[in-house]
Each structure stands twice: as structure tokens, then as C-alpha cells.
Design a protein around this motif. Structure first.
Motif, mmCIF file in Angstrom:
data_model
loop_
_atom_site.group_PDB
_atom_site.id
_atom_site.type_symbol
_atom_site.label_atom_id
_atom_site.label_comp_id
_atom_site.label_asym_id
_atom_site.label_seq_id
_atom_site.Cartn_x
_atom_site.Cartn_y
_atom_site.Cartn_z
ATOM 1 N N THR A 136 0.870 -1.289 0.004
ATOM 2 C CA THR A 136 -0.008 -0.087 -0.086
ATOM 3 C C THR A 136 0.786 1.194 -0.033
ATOM 4 O OG1 THR A 136 -0.058 -0.393 2.514
ATOM 5 C CG2 THR A 136 -1.782 -1.341 1.166
ATOM 6 N N ALA A 137 1.987 1.115 0.585
ATOM 7 C CA ALA A 137 2.830 2.340 0.621
ATOM 8 C C ALA A 137 3.425 2.594 -0.547
ATOM 9 C CB ALA A 137 4.188 2.106 1.498
ATOM 10 N N GLU A 138 3.618 1.849 -1.712
ATOM 11 C CA GLU A 138 3.983 1.942 -3.033
ATOM 12 C C GLU A 138 2.876 2.439 -3.779
ATOM 13 O OE1 GLU A 138 6.562 0.159 -6.712
ATOM 14 O OE2 GLU A 138 5.952 -1.147 -5.115
ATOM 15 N N LEU A 139 1.700 1.960 -3.506
ATOM 16 C CA LEU A 139 0.645 2.292 -4.458
ATOM 17 C C LEU A 139 0.374 3.684 -3.867
ATOM 18 C CD1 LEU A 139 -1.854 1.296 -6.287
ATOM 19 C CD2 LEU A 139 -3.035 1.023 -4.042
ATOM 20 N N PHE A 140 0.272 4.272 -2.558
ATOM 21 C CA PHE A 140 -0.122 5.698 -2.283
ATOM 22 C C PHE A 140 0.843 6.507 -2.557
ATOM 23 C CE2 PHE A 140 -3.535 3.391 -0.787
ATOM 24 C CZ PHE A 140 -4.478 4.039 0.115
ATOM 25 N N GLY A 141 2.128 6.005 -2.579
ATOM 26 C CA GLY A 141 3.076 7.155 -2.905
ATOM 27 C C GLY A 141 3.824 7.623 -1.488
ATOM 28 N N THR A 142 4.950 8.248 -1.712
ATOM 29 C CA THR A 142 5.809 8.634 -0.488
ATOM 30 C C THR A 142 5.098 9.814 0.103
ATOM 31 O OG1 THR A 142 6.997 10.115 -1.872
ATOM 32 C CG2 THR A 142 7.919 8.012 -1.801
ATOM 33 N N THR A 143 4.160 10.623 -0.351
ATOM 34 C CA THR A 143 3.739 11.411 0.279
ATOM 35 C C THR A 143 2.507 11.396 1.076
ATOM 36 O OG1 THR A 143 2.066 12.368 -1.389
ATOM 37 C CG2 THR A 143 4.391 13.402 -1.495
ATOM 38 N N GLN A 144 1.923 10.026 1.010
ATOM 39 C CA GLN A 144 0.973 9.681 1.814
ATOM 40 C C GLN A 144 0.985 8.393 2.582
ATOM 41 O OE1 GLN A 144 -2.494 11.052 1.212
ATOM 42 N NE2 GLN A 144 -1.043 12.680 0.511
ATOM 43 N N ASP A 145 0.192 8.534 4.048
ATOM 44 C CA ASP A 145 0.544 7.484 4.959
ATOM 45 C C ASP A 145 -0.541 6.484 4.688
ATOM 46 O OD1 ASP A 145 0.862 6.023 7.007
ATOM 47 O OD2 ASP A 145 0.457 7.659 8.745
ATOM 48 N N ALA A 146 -0.255 5.218 4.283
ATOM 49 C CA ALA A 146 -1.539 4.190 4.089
ATOM 50 C C ALA A 146 -1.574 3.573 5.498
ATOM 51 C CB ALA A 146 -1.147 3.310 3.027
ATOM 52 N N SER A 147 -1.047 3.766 6.382
ATOM 53 C CA SER A 147 -1.018 2.858 7.697
ATOM 54 C C SER A 147 -2.281 2.906 8.213
ATOM 55 C CB SER A 147 -0.127 3.025 8.485
ATOM 56 O OG SER A 147 -0.413 4.423 9.244
ATOM 57 N N VAL A 148 -3.066 3.678 8.069
ATOM 58 C CA VAL A 148 -4.621 3.892 8.586
ATOM 59 C C VAL A 148 -5.424 2.742 8.258
ATOM 60 C CG1 VAL A 148 -5.347 5.493 6.941
ATOM 61 C CG2 VAL A 148 -6.337 5.257 9.116
ATOM 62 N N PHE A 149 -5.147 2.255 6.984
ATOM 63 C CA PHE A 149 -5.888 0.914 6.674
ATOM 64 C C PHE A 149 -5.222 -0.254 7.005
ATOM 65 C CE2 PHE A 149 -6.303 4.684 3.430
ATOM 66 C CZ PHE A 149 -7.493 4.886 3.659
ATOM 67 N N GLU A 150 -4.074 -0.450 7.835
ATOM 68 C CA GLU A 150 -3.788 -1.546 8.351
ATOM 69 C C GLU A 150 -4.848 -2.458 9.242
ATOM 70 O OE1 GLU A 150 -1.239 -4.776 8.880
ATOM 71 O OE2 GLU A 150 -0.902 -3.001 7.680
ATOM 72 N N GLY A 151 -5.220 -3.655 8.868
ATOM 73 C CA GLY A 151 -6.210 -4.422 9.116
ATOM 74 C C GLY A 151 -7.638 -4.025 8.513
#
Length: 302
Positions: A136-151
Motif C-alpha cells: 500500500t505504501a508504494e501504491l499511495f506514494g511517498t507523500t501519503q500514509d497508508a497505515s490507517v488502513f492496516e487491518g
């Protein structure tokens, strides 16, 4: 100037042509070769120019040819005459053609689609096909935090070229940010997804961050593909395409109500939906299922 009329129902010859094309498409090696081993970006730019040709006569011929090989159904279109291929691909539908499930615990499908890979985001990893993970980190790009979708959950929605190409707000909420990531234009059909690693992370895409009225953050990631000329986002009045030279980060505050039109693809592609913990799949949502915009896609867990 007169415009072209929608094509009539297919005759036996057209059905035979479609059958032949289906058999051809079943040959995976040939399918992959024809749709990916071409100058993809150049072909996409060319398709954009062709789709914008304002010629009723040319459009009439092009749609006739298209219907020879695909099940293009225009019966639900609001208008039955088109001035260009783009005019047809981005067509509006008749009022009431896509009713949205308005229950407050339902997250509706933003578009017509075939459901692809679905699952839970685990350690920042999801899947485009069995055995083909991407982050998800690569999909969203370096400027966006995708960790909120963990789980949380992800659902891949694939729009084919003949489907309704507009997409809508899946629930009440506010769009807060859009990130545009330029890239390639690999085909996003199942054949390519089983062969090209991290395909969605390679292709041009937009990351649309939205916060629902209940406070939950969600993301819609429209991914372009070969021959997809552009993505329109109404609230920004911007056209995103392989030649886009504008801002890559677009903060915004755009309230939407469930069912409100958000934009369109000019050919067909994929939207990947991300939601945090607290959602479960709606009944009947599984890989291979066909779904319409407005139909229940997810439900808030009880």
C-alpha cells in the motif's frame, strides 16, 4: 449538424464476431502480447486523440465496429446520439438507472465493475492476483500514509471498456486530498495481473483520500490502463492523463453525498477501494461478481 444514432441490436454476424474475439481473448499468451507488448503510452495518447474526434459519421462507424466485438449496450444511456467516441464512453445514464443503497451502514459501490481481488490489508500488503502482492505504501506514494488502513479491507473494482464509466461517492463525506502519480499504462485485465508484478504501482493513478461523516478515512485509487485517455475529477475540474503537467498534490475540501458523481474514466480501468477496520463485505461481494454503482459493497460491522 446531425449526430449519430445508437447502434441497433446485434445481428447473427456480429454475435459470431464477438464469439471469435472471446475465443481469441482466451488465449492468454496472445492476449498479453496484443494488449501489452505495444507502445502503451503512445497508444494511449493516440486513443485520446481519436476519442475526441468530433465527427458523427466517424463515431457511427467506430461504434458499429466496437459492437461487432463487444457487448456494448447503450439502452440505459440518457441520450442516444453521440458526437464522438468520448461522448459515448463518458455517457450519462437515464435518471434512476443506478439507484444507491441509502442505508447509513452501507458503503455503496462507486462504479459498475467486476470484482477482482479482495481481502484484508496485512503488514501493508495486498494482492492484485493470487501470488502477486504489492504494498500500500508504494501504491499511495511517498507523500501519503497508508497505515490507517492496516487491518482494514481492500476491494479491486475493474471497469471494462463497455461499462458505464462514471464513478460516484460511495457514502456521505468530504474529499480531503488527491495525489496524482504518473506512470505506465499496462492493461489491467486478469491476464496481465497474473503476469506483471506490482502492476497497479507501475501504472498512472490518483489517490483520492476521503473522510466519511462518521469519521472513517477511506481511499479510492483510480488506476489508468492502456487506451484509458484520462480521468476527470469534477471537484477539481482537472483532467488527469499521461501528459499531465500540473500539481501532483491537490489538497481540497469537497463535500459529497452518497451517489453524487465524482468523475469518469474515458475508456475503462480499475478503482481500488480501501477502508479501515470496522467494515465487512456485503452479501454477494466476491471475486468475479458483477456489481453496479450504488449496490451495497461493504457494511459497517455491527
Amino acid at each position: 449538424m446531425k449526430t449519430q444514432e445508437a447502434a441497433r441490436p446485434l445481428d447473427a454476424g456480429a454475435k459470431d464476431a464477438r464469439g471469435w474475439l472471446a475465443r481469441l481473448g482466451a488465449q492468454e499468451d496472445l492476449n498479453f502480447l496484443l494488449t501489452n507488448r505495444i507502445p502503451r503510452i503512445a497508444a494511449t495518447r493516440l486513443m485520446g486523440r481519436i476519442a475526441n474526434i468530433e465527427s458523427p459519421a466517424f463515431t457511427h462507424v467506430a461504434l458499429k465496429l466496437w459492437q461487432l466485438f463487444t457487448p456494448l449496450d447503450l439502452s440505459e444511456a440518457k441520450k442516444q446520439r453521440f458526437t464522438s467516441i468520448k461522448d459515448c464512453f463518458t455517457r450519462e445514464l437515464k435518471d434512476g438507472a443506478r439507484p444507491f443503497d441509502m442505508r447509513t451502514d452501507v458503503f455503496a459501490s462507486p462504479c459498475d465493475a467486476i470484482v477482482g481481488a479482495t481481502g484484508v490489508v496485512e503488514r501493508g500488503q495486498v494482492y492484485q492476483a493470487k501470488g502477486f502482492p504489492y504494498s500500500t505504501a508504494e501504491l499511495f506514494g511517498t507523500t501519503q500514509d497508508a497505515s490507517v488502513f492496516e487491518g482494514g479491507r481492500f476491494i479491486t473494482l475493474r471497469l471494462t471498456s463497455v461499462m458505464y464509466h462514471r464513478f460516484h461517492a460511495p457514502a456521505d463525506g468530504t474529499v480531503e486530498h488527491v495525489t496524482y502519480l504518473s506512470g505506465d499504462t499496462w492493461n489491467v485485465n486478469p491476464v496481465a495481473l497474473k503476469r506483471v508484478e506490482r502492476l497497479f504501482c507501475r501504472n498512472e493513478r490518483a489517490v483520492v483520500r476521503m473522510r466519511l461523516t462518521g469519521g472513517q478515512p477511506i481511499a479510492l485509487v483510480p488506476v489508468a490502463a492502456v487506451l484509458v485517455a484520462s480521468i476527470r475529477l469534477h471537484w477539481l475540474n482537472v483532467l488527469l492523463h499521461v501528459g499531465h503537467k500540473g500539481a501532483k498534490e491537490m489538497p481540497c475540501s469537497a463535500p459529497h453525498v452518497k451517489g453524487q458523481e465524482m468523475g469518469w474514466f474515458e475508456h475503462g480501468s480499475t478503482i481500488i477501494v480501501f477502508v479501515p477496520k470496522g467494515f465487512e463485505l456485503a452479501e454477494g461481494i466476491a471475486a468475479g461478481a458483477r456489481i453496479r454503482a450504488g449496490q451495497a459493497l461493504l457494511k459497517i460491522s455491527s
